[in-house]
Enzyme design. Structure first.
Site, short mmCIF file in Angstrom:
data_model
loop_
_atom_site.label_atom_id
_atom_site.label_comp_id
_atom_site.label_asym_id
_atom_site.label_seq_id
_atom_site.Cartn_x
_atom_site.Cartn_y
_atom_site.Cartn_z
N ASP A 286 0.78 -1.24 0.00
CA ASP A 286 0.00 0.00 0.00
C ASP A 286 0.81 1.29 0.00
OD1 ASP A 286 1.03 -0.08 2.52
OD2 ASP A 286 -0.91 -0.08 3.57
N ASP A 365 25.34 8.47 8.01
CA ASP A 365 26.79 8.46 7.77
C ASP A 365 27.29 7.06 7.38
OD1 ASP A 365 26.54 7.38 10.32
OD2 ASP A 365 27.80 8.89 11.31
N HIS A 369 29.03 6.29 4.00
CA HIS A 369 30.35 5.63 4.12
C HIS A 369 30.46 4.49 3.11
CE1 HIS A 369 33.74 3.85 6.70
NE2 HIS A 369 33.37 2.80 5.96
N GLU A 370 29.45 3.65 3.04
CA GLU A 370 29.50 2.48 2.14
C GLU A 370 29.47 2.91 0.68
OE1 GLU A 370 30.49 -0.11 3.37
OE2 GLU A 370 30.02 0.28 5.45
N HIS A 373 32.77 4.06 -0.50
CA HIS A 373 33.70 2.99 -0.91
C HIS A 373 33.57 2.72 -2.41
CE1 HIS A 373 35.66 1.88 2.72
NE2 HIS A 373 34.57 1.51 3.36
N TYR A 384 42.93 -1.70 -0.43
CA TYR A 384 42.32 -1.80 0.91
C TYR A 384 43.25 -2.54 1.88
CZ TYR A 384 38.25 -1.58 3.98
OH TYR A 384 37.36 -1.30 5.00
N GLU A 393 39.37 4.10 4.02
CA GLU A 393 38.41 4.19 5.13
C GLU A 393 38.13 5.64 5.51
OE1 GLU A 393 36.32 2.54 7.21
OE2 GLU A 393 36.50 1.07 5.63
N GLU A 404 25.97 13.84 6.16
CA GLU A 404 25.17 14.15 7.36
C GLU A 404 25.04 15.67 7.53
OE1 GLU A 404 25.83 10.98 10.73
OE2 GLU A 404 26.55 12.93 11.42
N ASP A 412 27.36 15.56 13.10
CA ASP A 412 28.41 15.53 14.12
C ASP A 412 29.66 14.96 13.46
OD1 ASP A 412 28.14 12.74 13.95
OD2 ASP A 412 26.56 12.77 15.45
N TYR A 420 24.89 2.59 16.76
CA TYR A 420 25.85 1.89 17.62
C TYR A 420 25.32 1.82 19.06
CZ TYR A 420 30.38 0.63 19.64
OH TYR A 420 31.41 -0.01 20.29
N THR A 421 25.47 0.68 19.71
CA THR A 421 25.02 0.45 21.10
C THR A 421 23.72 1.20 21.42
OG1 THR A 421 26.46 2.23 21.90
CG2 THR A 421 27.36 -0.01 21.98
N ASP A 427 27.40 7.40 22.64
CA ASP A 427 28.68 6.94 22.08
C ASP A 427 28.58 6.74 20.57
OD1 ASP A 427 27.06 4.78 22.00
OD2 ASP A 427 28.47 3.39 22.95
N ASP A 453 43.03 -6.30 10.87
CA ASP A 453 42.17 -5.30 10.22
C ASP A 453 42.81 -4.77 8.92
OD1 ASP A 453 39.97 -3.52 9.93
OD2 ASP A 453 41.05 -1.92 11.00
N HIS A 458 40.70 0.45 9.68
CA HIS A 458 39.67 1.18 10.43
C HIS A 458 40.26 1.91 11.63
CE1 HIS A 458 37.16 -1.90 8.36
NE2 HIS A 458 36.34 -0.87 8.23
C1 L5Q Z 1 33.17 -0.44 9.78
C2 L5Q Z 1 31.26 -0.22 8.33
C3 L5Q Z 1 30.12 0.43 9.05
N1 L5Q Z 1 32.08 -1.00 9.22
N2 L5Q Z 1 34.83 -0.86 11.50
C4 L5Q Z 1 35.90 -4.29 11.46
O1 L5Q Z 1 35.54 -1.91 11.97
C5 L5Q Z 1 35.25 -3.00 11.26
C6 L5Q Z 1 34.31 -2.65 10.35
C7 L5Q Z 1 34.06 -1.30 10.53
F1 L5Q Z 1 29.26 0.81 8.16
F2 L5Q Z 1 29.50 -0.37 9.90
F3 L5Q Z 1 30.52 1.53 9.70
O2 L5Q Z 1 33.40 0.74 9.64
ZN ZN Z 2 34.51 1.20 5.43
CA CA Z 3 25.08 4.13 21.25
CA CA Z 4 27.73 10.90 12.39
#
Ligand code: L5Q
Ligand code: ZN
Ligand code: CA
Ligand code: CA
Length: 543
Positions: A286, A365, A369-370, A373, A384, A393, A404, A412, A420-421, A427, A453, A458
């Site tokens: 819908d 963001d 970010h993706e 890439h 990479y 990165e 953003e 920010d 995140y969390t 954070d 890594d 990263h």
């Molecule tokens: C990261 C991409 C995001 N992931 N940082 C390991 O540490 C690892 C991966 C990432 F989109 F989640 F931010 O940046």
């Molecule tokens: Zn990345």
């Molecule tokens: Ca958080």
């Molecule tokens: Ca941000």
């Protein structure tokens, strides 16, 4: 024939110039030497005389005249460097990208970027040439194994039998590793099951030995698709409970997450907690996407649109490849998957486990970010791994943040704060203003030099992120004061460097030179903008 006068004038100028070839004027250039290779890694200045020859000719002649510096061995520059792209930018510079080749075989990671101005003057060239390849004994050997044997060697290194997304390929390259150049097959293994991987293997083309490998997955079965329909606008609720409009396609009484208003489109798919990509095109009955399962899809679709608009409006860039390519996004990837990535074809978002992450498409963001890439892959193609990987990165964090700010989406200098969390609203995954807040370095002396890594991509990004933050916002860091120039100018400089001056193997030091050059071209050699770039890189210890 209003150009006739100009033509005559140019002919006269050239008739009276001492030599109508691109003379090397190295005394006018500033040279950064590459410590590892002893070749120039960045030269800028008035490197040649004005010329009406083609930009290619100017560049090749300069290289031929500077052979002692570039050390590209027997043969002329045309044999040592293949032109991979030629573009004219908004300032009138012709930007030529070169790939170093040896006997026609590309030298992995050795790309060069050159600028020729409106007057036919070469003004910069970046990217360290791997010198004297004809002196490397291993390149005198004939390759012994074939592509299939190389692919087999790489596959033997995996501890499982994957389901490939792309048929495994092997390309012959010259690979320079640990002070030795040799023929190698670059084998790419791209799969999602039993775990996502986009591995690059380097297999010795003579001995079949595994020389090196890295995962080119940038963390971060096609379904039936409507081919016609009506473009519509639906409404949806995002991951954080906010309401927004989304562009959809109405076909046979079903609304699909297909946005045909941007380039070749944006399509959002549902992986249904499995790992097959792209999954099924998101369908809704819908045009009101307010179910809790819809939220990740609503944000992926809406934020991919904003990211597309950012690149188009700010940099006239039409999608990640500047050819308008379709952006594909998949949500609900796997189960409790705590990450997001670009796999070389599309962007993918996990739901998070609800503790470390909530649905990752909920953060503008992270989406930007993706997608960045993908922009990087289609421009500098920063490897990479190690410093070039950390630069890769940082580009994603910098433009993730820039998007953003551009849409005033609770902007920010944090990365991933929205997803995140979820139990802690204060954070984030990373901070560009203070990378050390989340354990990342903010000075070159504190860089990570191990192999985890991908060589700390990263983590060491924190050093470049901090520099970008200081260029924009200003501040005092390790006793160096930087006078900020604002985020718009900062991102102009980074975008120009990324798309025109960075090369596949750019190091932090090369990045500094490329950014300074970009600032010079945009704002002038004695500008406050150039000063800000230099001061910021001084403050993070990158020379
Ligand atoms: C990261 C991409 C995001 N992931 N940082 C390991 O540490 C690892 C991966 C990432 F989109 F989640 F931010 O940046
Ligand atoms: Zn990345
Ligand atoms: Ca958080
Ligand atoms: Ca941000």
């Amino acid at each position: 024939m209003k150009n006739k006068f100009l033509t005559i004038l140019l002919v006269l100028v050239f008739a009276f110039s001492p030599l109508s070839t691109a003379l090397a004027k190295s005394e006018n250039g500033k040279i950064n030497w590459n410590k590892k290779h002893g070749t120039p890694e960045f030269i800028s200045g008035q490197l040649t005389n004005a010329s009406n020859e083609s930009a290619e000719e100017v560049l090749y002649k300069y290289l031929d005249n500077s052979k002692d510096k570039f050390k590209f061995g027997k043969g002329n520059a045309k044999e040592a460097f293949k032109i991979t792209s030629k573009k004219i930018d908004k300032l009138g510079y012709t930007n030529i990208k070169l790939q170093q080749v040896y006997k026609g075989i590309p030298v992995f990671g050795s790309t060069q970027a050159a600028h020729i101005d409106k007057n036919g003057v070469l003004t910069s060239i970046s990217g360290a040439v791997i010198p004297n390849l004809d002196k490397h004994d291993k390149l005198k050997l004939d390759k012994k194994i074939n592509k299939n044997e190389a692919i087999k060697k790489a596959q033997e290194d995996l501890t499982f039998e994957p389901e490939y997304e792309v048929k495994p390929e092997a390309d012959l390259v010259v690979y320079y590793h640990e002070n030795e150049a040799r023929y190698a097959y670059l084998v790419n293994l791209n799969f999602l099951y039993p775990e996502p991987g986009n591995w690059n293997y380097f297999i010795d083309a003579v001995t079949g030995e595994l020389i090196n490998k890295y995962n080119n997955l940038k963390y971060g079965k096609p379904t039936k698709k409507p081919t016609s329909g009506e473009d519509t606008v639906g409404t949806g609720t995002g991951v954080l409970g906010d309401t927004k409009e989304i562009n959809t396609l109405l076909s046979n009484s079903i609304y699909y997450l297909v946005d045909r208003t941007r380039g070749d489109g944006i399509e959002t798919y549902n992986a249904n907690n499995r790992t097959r990509l792209p999954g099924s095109l998101w369908a809704d009955s819908d045009n009101v996407l307010n179910d809790s399962n819809d939220r990740a899809a609503v944000d992926a679709h809406h934020y991919a649109g904003l990211t597309y608009d950012y690149y188009l409006n700010r940099f006239s860039r039409n999608s990640f490849d500047n050819k308008g390519s379709l952006i594909k996004a998949t949500v609900h990837y796997s189960r409790s998957y705590n990450n997001a990535f670009w796999n070389g074809q599309q962007i993918v978002f996990g739901d998070g486990d609800g503790v470390t992450f909530t649905e990752l498409s909920g953060s503008l963001d992270v989406i930007a970010h993706e997608i960045t890439h993908a922009v990087t892959e289609h421009t500098a193609d920063l490897i990479y791994y190690n410093e070039s990987g950390a630069l890769n990165e940082a580009m994603s964090d910098i433009f993730g943040t820039a998007v953003e700010f551009a849409f005033n989406n609770n902007p920010d200098w944090l990365i991933g704060e929205d997803i995140y969390t979820p139990a802690d609203p204060n954070d984030a995954m990373r901070s560009m203003a203070d990378p050390t807040k989340y354990g990342d370095p903010d000075h070159y002396d504190d860089r990570y030099v191990g192999t985890a890594d991908n060589g700390g991509v990263h983590w060491n990004s924190g050093i470049i992120n901090k520099a970008a933050y200081l260029i924009s916002e200003g501040g005092r860091h390790y006793g160096v004061t930087v006078s900020g120039i604002g985020i718009d100018k900062m991102t102009e400089i980074f975008y120009r460097a990324l798309t025109q001056h960075f090369t596949a193997s750019s190091t932090f030091s090369q990045a500094r030179a490329a950014l300074v050059q970009s600032a010079v071209e945009l704002y002038g050699a004695n500008s406050a903008e150039v000063q800000a770039v230099n001061d910021a890189f001084d403050s993070v210890g990158v020379n």
